[in-house]
Design an enzyme around this catalytic site. Structure first.
Site, PDB file in Angstrom:
ATOM      1  N   TYR A 159      60.325  69.320  43.645  1.00 44.94           N
ATOM      2  CA  TYR A 159      61.823  69.172  43.097  1.00 44.94           C
ATOM      3  C   TYR A 159      62.946  69.664  44.054  1.00 44.94           C
ATOM      4  CZ  TYR A 159      65.828  70.341  40.435  1.00 44.94           C
ATOM      5  OH  TYR A 159      67.028  69.829  39.859  1.00 44.94           O
ATOM      6  N   LYS A 163      65.545  67.381  46.399  1.00 44.01           N
ATOM      7  CA  LYS A 163      67.207  68.297  47.081  1.00 44.01           C
ATOM      8  C   LYS A 163      67.754  68.871  48.189  1.00 44.01           C
ATOM      9  CE  LYS A 163      67.761  67.825  42.354  1.00 44.01           C
ATOM     10  NZ  LYS A 163      68.959  66.485  41.846  1.00 44.01           N
TER      11      LYS A 163
END
Length: 263
Positions: A159, A163
């Protein structure tokens, strides 16, 4: 004071709940007509948000689809243009999270994270930019990054990577599209009271032997402003990015985290 945006239009992805819902409703409050999209499983939420947009006196249009699929993204952009007349603001908000150690992470899990959080943003940016260039009067492209785009959390490795990549993509897009009058920026929420953070809290608590709610409490203790944020905190910043007040700002990924102190 943020400039009013009457007469402008926006498309918000992942808008059925949480931050996306708050953004869509804030933009409607600001005077935009707002198209919204999310996966088919969240259609009921989309219908609720569309109704609230129209209750605020603005036009709305809703579409279902997967942002990792080019045809779905292009269909939402062209559908928004057909319904609302043009596209002035694209908010690439859709994203997913998963809490898992890197040693347990499967290739399929990694690929799905990148497909939604990175490819989905890329496709949204690209499709919106193509439409804005065709229109010939610039536009605002805004993407969802995260606090983990600056400081990764354990058990959020893929994750975090997705990002961080959104930050780089945002800067590159800003460089390439400035000549068309298009600004490209991203927002980086910290700990937000949403379903995504509920999941993160639950999994972190399991890993660290804490009760549900204790993991977020632990991380929240370092927030200078003394509270976890709400989706509306993020929506206020996106309102600024969507307005003429941010015309001289591009290529930025700004944290809205209440001032978290990293150890």
């Amino acid at each position: 004071m943020v400039a009013k945006l009457d007469g402008r239009t926006a498309l918000v992805t992942g808008a059925s709940r949480g931050i996306g819902k708050a953004i869509a409703l804030r933009l409607a409050e600001d005077g935009l007509d707002v198209a919204i999209t999310d996966v088919a499983a969240n259609k009921a939420g989309l219908e609720e948000v569309a109704g609230l947009i129209e209750k605020a006196g603005r036009k709305s249009a809703m579409f279902t689809g997967d942002v990792s699929k080019e045809a779905d993204v292009e269909g939402a952009v062209q559908g928004a243009v057909k319904a609302l007349g043009k596209l002035d603001v694209m908010v690439a908000n859709a994203g997913i999270a998963q809490v898992i150690s890197l040693l347990e992470l499967s290739v399929d899990d990694f690929d799905r994270m990148m497909a939604v959080n990175l490819r989905g943003v890329f496709l949204s940016y690209k499709s919106a930019a193509q439409q804005m260039i065709k229109q010939g009067h610039g536009g605002k492209i805004i993407g969802a990054a995260s606090i983990v785009a600056y400081r990764p959390f354990a058990l959020l490795g893929h994750y975090s990577a997705s990002k961080w990549a959104v930050r780089g993509l945002t800067q590159a897009a800003a460089m390439e599209w400035a000549k068309y009058g298009i600004t490209v920026n991203a927002y980086c929420p910290g700990i937000v009271g949403t379903a995504m953070w509920d999941l993160i809290d639950e999994k972190l608590a399991e890993e660290e032997g804490l009760t549900k709610g204790a993991a977020i409490k632990k991380y929240s203790e370092s927030i200078y402003l003394g509270r976890v944020s709400v989706p509306e905190d993020v929506a206020k910043y996106v309102s600024y990015l969507a307005s003429p007040d941010s015309d001289y700002m591009t290529g930025q990924s700004v944290m809205i985290d209440g001032g978290i102190q990293f150890s």
